[in-house]
Each structure stands twice: as structure tokens, then as C-alpha cells.
Design a protein around this motif. Structure first.
Motif, PDB file in Angstrom:
ATOM      1  N   LYS A   1      34.148  39.952  -2.869  1.00 54.48           N
ATOM      2  CA  LYS A   1      34.790  40.204  -1.582  1.00 54.48           C
ATOM      3  C   LYS A   1      33.734  40.361  -0.491  1.00 54.48           C
ATOM      4  CE  LYS A   1      38.818  42.484  -3.635  1.00 54.48           C
ATOM      5  NZ  LYS A   1      39.652  43.708  -3.655  1.00 54.48           N
ATOM      6  N   ALA A   2      34.113  40.081   0.741  1.00 56.15           N
ATOM      7  CA  ALA A   2      33.188  40.185   1.871  1.00 56.15           C
ATOM      8  C   ALA A   2      32.997  41.639   2.276  1.00 56.15           C
ATOM      9  CB  ALA A   2      33.695  39.376   3.058  1.00 56.15           C
ATOM     10  N   LEU A   3      31.793  41.967   2.644  1.00 55.95           N
ATOM     11  CA  LEU A   3      31.478  43.318   3.118  1.00 55.95           C
ATOM     12  C   LEU A   3      32.056  43.544   4.504  1.00 55.95           C
ATOM     13  CD1 LEU A   3      29.507  45.912   2.731  1.00 55.95           C
ATOM     14  CD2 LEU A   3      28.022  44.631   4.266  1.00 55.95           C
ATOM     15  N   SER A   4      32.547  44.757   4.766  1.00 60.34           N
ATOM     16  CA  SER A   4      33.009  45.137   6.100  1.00 60.34           C
ATOM     17  C   SER A   4      31.859  45.818   6.829  1.00 60.34           C
ATOM     18  CB  SER A   4      34.209  46.083   6.009  1.00 60.34           C
ATOM     19  OG  SER A   4      34.461  46.662   7.284  1.00 60.34           O
ATOM     20  N   ALA A   5      31.288  45.120   7.817  1.00 61.20           N
ATOM     21  CA  ALA A   5      30.189  45.699   8.584  1.00 61.20           C
ATOM     22  C   ALA A   5      30.650  46.940   9.344  1.00 61.20           C
ATOM     23  CB  ALA A   5      29.628  44.661   9.555  1.00 61.20           C
ATOM     24  N   ALA A   6      31.882  46.916   9.851  1.00 61.53           N
ATOM     25  CA  ALA A   6      32.392  48.058  10.602  1.00 61.53           C
ATOM     26  C   ALA A   6      32.489  49.290   9.720  1.00 61.53           C
ATOM     27  CB  ALA A   6      33.761  47.719  11.193  1.00 61.53           C
ATOM     28  N   GLN A   7      32.930  49.115   8.480  1.00 61.74           N
ATOM     29  CA  GLN A   7      33.013  50.245   7.563  1.00 61.74           C
ATOM     30  C   GLN A   7      31.620  50.792   7.266  1.00 61.74           C
ATOM     31  OE1 GLN A   7      34.681  49.341   3.718  1.00 61.74           O
ATOM     32  NE2 GLN A   7      35.137  51.484   3.264  1.00 61.74           N
ATOM     33  N   ALA A   8      30.636  49.892   7.144  1.00 56.31           N
ATOM     34  CA  ALA A   8      29.264  50.334   6.904  1.00 56.31           C
ATOM     35  C   ALA A   8      28.749  51.154   8.083  1.00 56.31           C
ATOM     36  CB  ALA A   8      28.360  49.123   6.664  1.00 56.31           C
ATOM     37  N   TYR A   9      29.082  50.730   9.298  1.00 58.35           N
ATOM     38  CA  TYR A   9      28.658  51.484  10.478  1.00 58.35           C
ATOM     39  C   TYR A   9      29.282  52.875  10.508  1.00 58.35           C
ATOM     40  CZ  TYR A   9      26.049  47.965  13.145  1.00 58.35           C
ATOM     41  OH  TYR A   9      25.082  47.088  13.587  1.00 58.35           O
ATOM     42  N   GLU A  10      30.488  53.019   9.992  1.00 57.67           N
ATOM     43  CA  GLU A  10      31.122  54.333   9.929  1.00 57.67           C
ATOM     44  C   GLU A  10      30.232  55.303   9.153  1.00 57.67           C
ATOM     45  OE1 GLU A  10      33.904  55.367  11.258  1.00 57.67           O
ATOM     46  OE2 GLU A  10      34.923  53.540  11.889  1.00 57.67           O
TER      47      GLU A  10
ATOM     48  N   PRO B   1      16.545  40.706  -3.322  1.00 58.52           N
ATOM     49  CA  PRO B   1      16.472  40.577  -1.865  1.00 58.52           C
ATOM     50  C   PRO B   1      17.102  39.273  -1.357  1.00 58.52           C
ATOM     51  CG  PRO B   1      14.378  41.364  -2.737  1.00 58.52           C
ATOM     52  CD  PRO B   1      15.193  40.927  -3.907  1.00 58.52           C
ATOM     53  N   VAL B   2      16.835  38.186  -2.052  1.00 55.28           N
ATOM     54  CA  VAL B   2      17.403  36.898  -1.639  1.00 55.28           C
ATOM     55  C   VAL B   2      18.922  36.907  -1.828  1.00 55.28           C
ATOM     56  CG1 VAL B   2      17.469  34.429  -2.138  1.00 55.28           C
ATOM     57  CG2 VAL B   2      15.277  35.644  -2.134  1.00 55.28           C
ATOM     58  N   ALA B   3      19.382  37.469  -2.953  1.00 45.59           N
ATOM     59  CA  ALA B   3      20.827  37.551  -3.203  1.00 45.59           C
ATOM     60  C   ALA B   3      21.512  38.405  -2.141  1.00 45.59           C
ATOM     61  CB  ALA B   3      21.080  38.130  -4.594  1.00 45.59           C
ATOM     62  N   GLY B   4      20.903  39.544  -1.791  1.00 42.64           N
ATOM     63  CA  GLY B   4      21.477  40.413  -0.773  1.00 42.64           C
ATOM     64  C   GLY B   4      21.514  39.752   0.587  1.00 42.64           C
ATOM     65  N   HIS B   5      20.444  39.048   0.937  1.00 43.51           N
ATOM     66  CA  HIS B   5      20.379  38.338   2.212  1.00 43.51           C
ATOM     67  C   HIS B   5      21.510  37.316   2.305  1.00 43.51           C
ATOM     68  CE1 HIS B   5      18.656  35.350   5.126  1.00 43.51           C
ATOM     69  NE2 HIS B   5      18.311  36.466   5.753  1.00 43.51           N
ATOM     70  N   ARG B   6      21.770  36.617   1.208  1.00 47.17           N
ATOM     71  CA  ARG B   6      22.850  35.632   1.183  1.00 47.17           C
ATOM     72  C   ARG B   6      24.213  36.311   1.341  1.00 47.17           C
ATOM     73  NH1 ARG B   6      21.377  33.487  -3.085  1.00 47.17           N
ATOM     74  NH2 ARG B   6      22.705  34.631  -4.547  1.00 47.17           N
ATOM     75  N   MET B   7      24.390  37.455   0.685  1.00 46.18           N
ATOM     76  CA  MET B   7      25.654  38.192   0.803  1.00 46.18           C
ATOM     77  C   MET B   7      25.900  38.637   2.249  1.00 46.18           C
ATOM     78  SD  MET B   7      25.405  40.655  -2.544  1.00 46.18           S
ATOM     79  CE  MET B   7      25.315  40.002  -4.214  1.00 46.18           C
ATOM     80  N   LEU B   8      24.852  39.133   2.898  1.00 51.78           N
ATOM     81  CA  LEU B   8      25.005  39.612   4.271  1.00 51.78           C
ATOM     82  C   LEU B   8      25.241  38.466   5.245  1.00 51.78           C
ATOM     83  CD1 LEU B   8      22.349  42.481   4.538  1.00 51.78           C
ATOM     84  CD2 LEU B   8      24.800  42.640   4.057  1.00 51.78           C
ATOM     85  N   GLN B   9      24.657  37.312   4.963  1.00 46.86           N
ATOM     86  CA  GLN B   9      24.903  36.158   5.831  1.00 46.86           C
ATOM     87  C   GLN B   9      26.368  35.755   5.815  1.00 46.86           C
ATOM     88  OE1 GLN B   9      21.897  33.416   4.217  1.00 46.86           O
ATOM     89  NE2 GLN B   9      20.945  33.371   6.248  1.00 46.86           N
ATOM     90  N   GLU B  10      27.039  36.014   4.701  1.00 47.21           N
ATOM     91  CA  GLU B  10      28.448  35.654   4.576  1.00 47.21           C
ATOM     92  C   GLU B  10      29.361  36.587   5.372  1.00 47.21           C
ATOM     93  OE1 GLU B  10      29.109  35.734   0.408  1.00 47.21           O
ATOM     94  OE2 GLU B  10      27.962  33.895  -0.006  1.00 47.21           O
ATOM     95  N   VAL B  11      28.814  37.725   5.807  1.00 47.02           N
ATOM     96  CA  VAL B  11      29.619  38.682   6.571  1.00 47.02           C
ATOM     97  C   VAL B  11      29.990  38.105   7.929  1.00 47.02           C
ATOM     98  CG1 VAL B  11      29.615  40.951   7.657  1.00 47.02           C
ATOM     99  CG2 VAL B  11      28.637  40.656   5.376  1.00 47.02           C
ATOM    100  N   GLY B  12      29.121  37.296   8.491  1.00 42.88           N
ATOM    101  CA  GLY B  12      29.370  36.757   9.824  1.00 42.88           C
ATOM    102  C   GLY B  12      28.471  37.429  10.831  1.00 42.88           C
TER     103      GLY B  12
ATOM    104  N   ALA C   1      42.065  48.978   5.471  1.00 41.16           N
ATOM    105  CA  ALA C   1      42.435  48.178   6.625  1.00 41.16           C
ATOM    106  C   ALA C   1      41.191  47.627   7.280  1.00 41.16           C
ATOM    107  CB  ALA C   1      43.195  49.051   7.635  1.00 41.16           C
ATOM    108  N   ALA C   2      41.383  46.621   8.117  1.00 38.89           N
ATOM    109  CA  ALA C   2      40.278  46.138   8.922  1.00 38.89           C
ATOM    110  C   ALA C   2      39.886  47.255   9.865  1.00 38.89           C
ATOM    111  CB  ALA C   2      40.731  44.910   9.720  1.00 38.89           C
ATOM    112  N   VAL C   3      38.571  47.499   9.996  1.00 38.93           N
ATOM    113  CA  VAL C   3      38.136  48.618  10.810  1.00 38.93           C
ATOM    114  C   VAL C   3      37.265  48.140  11.941  1.00 38.93           C
ATOM    115  CG1 VAL C   3      38.243  50.278   8.937  1.00 38.93           C
ATOM    116  CG2 VAL C   3      36.151  48.996   9.299  1.00 38.93           C
ATOM    117  N   ALA C   4      37.196  48.951  12.996  1.00 42.06           N
ATOM    118  CA  ALA C   4      36.347  48.653  14.138  1.00 42.06           C
ATOM    119  C   ALA C   4      35.306  49.738  14.265  1.00 42.06           C
ATOM    120  CB  ALA C   4      37.183  48.585  15.419  1.00 42.06           C
ATOM    121  N   VAL C   5      34.159  49.386  14.818  1.00 40.24           N
ATOM    122  CA  VAL C   5      33.119  50.376  15.012  1.00 40.24           C
ATOM    123  C   VAL C   5      33.553  51.346  16.084  1.00 40.24           C
ATOM    124  CG1 VAL C   5      30.732  50.733  15.685  1.00 40.24           C
ATOM    125  CG2 VAL C   5      31.346  48.708  14.374  1.00 40.24           C
TER     126      VAL C   5
END
Length: 421
Positions: free
Chosen positions: A135-144, A238-249, A87-91
Motif C-alpha cells: 500500500k502507498a504511504l500517507s505523507a500527511a499521516q507521517a507529518y502528524e 536505502p534504494v528500496a526505501g527511495h523507490r517506495m517514497l517516490q511512489e508516494v507522489g 481516512a485520507a488525511v491532511a497536514v
């Protein structure tokens, strides 16, 4: 608005903000999620959770009728192999309504850290594999994950960091992310950074190598040397990862920075931009130290990891050119001159493994577990010695190589069980 209810009062359509137990002790990957699965509702009710916190602003309130989209769903028996709620998660607010973890013994912290590492590795693998599939990374899940890893580091010091070093070839990328998260958290605290900066550092450590999901697995796991084309593919992460994270929002700018610049070196010989000196941010310089330490102490498909103490000695030679000298000094202080798991030779002609540092005591005098007599050439009954204890005449004379003494799985003398899969 947060509201505490009993698990028996939960209904589909509620937004679970926090379960009344540590995330590690629940059957879910995240603390907060929309409860829209009958199987998940059944699992909560059978998990013996006395209380649950719900967010009435994001889901149903107590005693409210279920909306039409949930009305036809009946609660089903728990499914043994059901996947965690996707599910969509919140921090989660780790302060509101949360109780401080009670103190744990060393053995209890080891057991807790083992379970946390296992679940963290699985969660990181799930997140990264989804990124690999577009698929897009869930920043909230990463914070968990960051919050639970940081809590273990704060409470147990070097235990989680030591265990995270024990990797296998097939889980290296995921475990490396967990380990660097823990190391970044420890270093940030040692530097006295603000709590929100500590959290940012942890997130940056967890996501710093996400760009490797753009590198073919055959290259990442190759046991031999890489061709020029393969090495170029790895250097592009590093460049590929930076691009992936930029897509997170809305992603933490510290995570973006460390992801892109953790392979930069102070002398300008790093990549991808060849930055030097103060052009490299504090967090990126921290990331470089933590990334290198975990990489060289871990077993890889193409080489055995170095002893933790030996790794620190070799890294000391890179200060000023590749690594920030002041940050490295702080890094050594938080790990100790003889990090957890270091094999040492004592003045009494016995071998021991470092099992921990004693807060407030000299870094040169850790607590060790003696297990081998050099004179007899055989293992002996393990004995724990605090080298900093008053009147202790024992001392460390050198660090040793387990291979030199033909010793197998030395880590079991401090970790308590064979190396983790």
C-alpha cells in the motif's frame, strides 16, 4: 474554510481538521480525516471533546443535509476495539487556532512522552506494515507524527529522545524510526535551521529506514551474524526505501535524499553510491549521525547497546572519516556530553544516573540521581543532585558499565519505570 463547532454538532460527511485536544489525548491516529464512520462519530462524542475544527471546503458545513451516501447510516454505540479512522488525511496547520502547550514538570513530560512513544510506535508500525503489503504511504499521516514528536522534543528536550532509546527486539525498526525523527528534529534546531527545514528533517528521520520493509523479517530479527546474501539484502534497503517514497507522489525531497543516502560516509566507503565529502547533503550527513547514535545505543538481537556517553566517545573517533565533525559537535551539544540515562561514577564513590541537562549550564555538570554506594556495595535511597549548582562539591570522575556492577534496569532511576515494551 475552517470552522469551530461543538462535538454535538458533528454529523457524518464533515471533514474533521483538528480535534479540540492534543492528538495524543484522542482515540484517533490523525488530527484530520473525513468523518464517514458512525463508530468514529460516537467515539468523538464520548471522548468529552468540547470543540472540533471542521474544514467546510473538504466536507459538509454546519447544518447542511447529509448526502445520500451517508443518509442511511445511523450513529451506533462506540465499539471498544474499533480501529482508528482510516481516512485520507491532511497536514494540520499547527499554528491556526492552536494553543501553545502549557509548561510541564519533568515527571509530567516523562508521562506524556511515554504515551506519545507508545502511540507513535503503533502508528509507525501500522504505516510500515501497510507499505510492506504494497500500500502507498500517507505523507500527511507521517507529518502528524513528526509534528507531535517535534513538539515534545522542543518542550521536553532530552526526555523523548532518552525514552525512545529503550527498545525491545520486536519493535526495534519502528522505535528506531521514532528515535531518529526526534534526534533529527533536535539537531536541526541546534543548527538553527528554519522551521520548515526542521520539519523536513523530522520527516526524513521518521522515514529513513522504510526500505527495511522490503527486507525479510527473518533477516532483520536474526540474532546471529548475517550471510553475504543476507547482508546484501539489508544493504539494499536505502534504494528500496527511495523507490517506495517516490511512489508516494508529492514527498519532501529531503526525505527522499536522507532515505537514499543516510549510509554514505565522508570518506566514500558508504553505500549505496559511495558518495564522499560535499557530495553528501547536509541532511543526509545529519541522518547518518542520528541513525548511528540510536543504533549503537539500542539493544539489538545480536548485541547490547552501548552507554550513551560511551557511544558519543566512539563516534568522536569516526569524525572526519565517516561522520561530519562540525555536525557531530552540534549533536553532542544538543544531547550533552553525558546524555540522559548515562551511568556515572562520582567523586564521592557513588554511582548515579544522568536525569537531565540544565539549560545554560556546563555540559560536564548535568543533574544526576545517586542510587548506589560503591564503598558499601549496595543501593541507597535515590537522591537528585544538580552538579552545576553553586557550591556543589560533587563531580563526575568516569562513566561506568551497569554490567560491571551487576546492576539491573538502571534506566528506571531516570525513566521512573521499567524499560518500555
Amino acid at each position: 474554510m475552517l470552522k469551530k463547532i461543538s462535538s454535538s454538532e458533528l454529523v457524518l460527511g464533515m471533514y474533521v481538521e483538528r480535534l479540540g485536544r492534543s492528538w495524543l489525548d484522542t482515540p484517533f491516529w490523525t488530527r484530520s480525516f473525513l468523518l464517514d464512520s458512525p463508530a468514529d462519530l460516537a467515539r468523538i462524542r464520548t471522548a468529552r471533546l468540547c470543540e472540533v475544527w471542521i474544514d467546510t471546503a473538504r466536507g459538509l458545513a454546519l447544518a447542511a443535509p447529509a448526502p445520500a451516501c451517508f443518509a442511511s447510516l445511523a450513529v451506533e454505540p462506540p465499539v471498544a476495539d474499533a480501529k482508528p479512522a482510516a481516512a485520507a488525511v491532511a497536514v494540520a496547520d499547527t499554528g491556526a487556532g492552536a494553543e501553545a502547550d502549557p509548561p510541564r514538570s519533568r515527571d509530567e513530560e516523562l508521562a506524556h512522552a511515554r504515551r506519545l512513544i507508545k502511540r507513535s510506535r503503533q502508528a509507525v508500525q501500522t504505516m510500515f506494515d501497510e507499505v510492506r503489503m504494497g500500500k502507498a504511504l500517507s505523507a500527511a499521516q507521517a507529518y502528524e507524527l513528526v509534528d507531535d514528536i517535534a513538539a515534545s522534543v522542543q518542550r521536553g528536550g532530552d526526555v523523548l529522545i532518552g525514552l525512545a532509546r529503550l527498545k525491545t527486539a520486536d519493535n526495534y525498526t519502528y522505535m528506531h524510526s521514532v528515535a531518529v525523527c526526534a534526534l533529527m528534529t533536535a539537531l536541526a534546531r541546534e543548527l538553527g535551521l528554519a522551521p520548515e527545514q526542521v520539519r523536513s528533517a523530522g520527516l526524513a528521520g521518521l522515514l529513513h529506514d522504510i526500505g527495511k520493509m522490503a527486507v525479510p523479517l527473518a533477516i532483520l530479527n536474526k540474532p546471529g551474524s548475517l550471510s553475504e546474501a543476507e547482508f546484501a539484502s539489508v544493504r539494499a534497503h536505502p534504494v528500496a526505501g527511495h523507490r517506495m517514497l517516490q511512489e508516494v507522489g508529492e514527498i519532501d525531497p529531503v526525505a527522499l535524499d536522507v532515505c537514499l543516502h543516510h549510509h554514505e560516509k565522508l570518506d566514500g566507503s558508504g553505500y549505496p553510491k559511495g558518495l564522499c565529502g560535499e557530495e553528501i547533503s547536509l541532511f543526509a550527513r545529519m541522518g547518518a549521525i542520528c541513525d548511528v547514535y540510536d543504533a549503537i545505543t539500542s539493544n539489538r538481537p545480536y548485541k547490547q547497546g552501548w552507554c550513551p556517553a560511551e557511544s558519543l566517545r566512539r563516534m568522536a573517533a569516526w569524525r572526519g572519516g565517516h561522520l561530519d565533525a562540525q555536525l557531530f559537535a552540534a549533536f553532542v551539544k544538543c544531547l550533552g556530553i553525558y546524555p540522559l540515562g548515562t551511568l556515572v561514577r562520582l567523586q564521592s564513590e557513588r554511582l548515579a544516573v544522568v536525569v537531565g541537562q540544565v539549560p545554560g549550564k556546563p555540559l560536564t555538570s548535568p543533574t544526576v540521581r545517586v542510587f548506589f554506594s560503591i564503598r558499601a556495595g549496595t543501593c541507597i535511597a535515590p537522591t537528585v543532585i544538580d552538579l552545576a549548582a553553586p557550591g556543589c562539591q560533587e563531580r563526575i570522575v568516569s562513566t561506568e558499565s551497569a554490567a560491571q556492577w551487576r546492576l539491573q534496569d538502571v534506566d528506571r532511576y531516570w525513566a521512573g519505570e521499567p524499560a518500555m515494551a
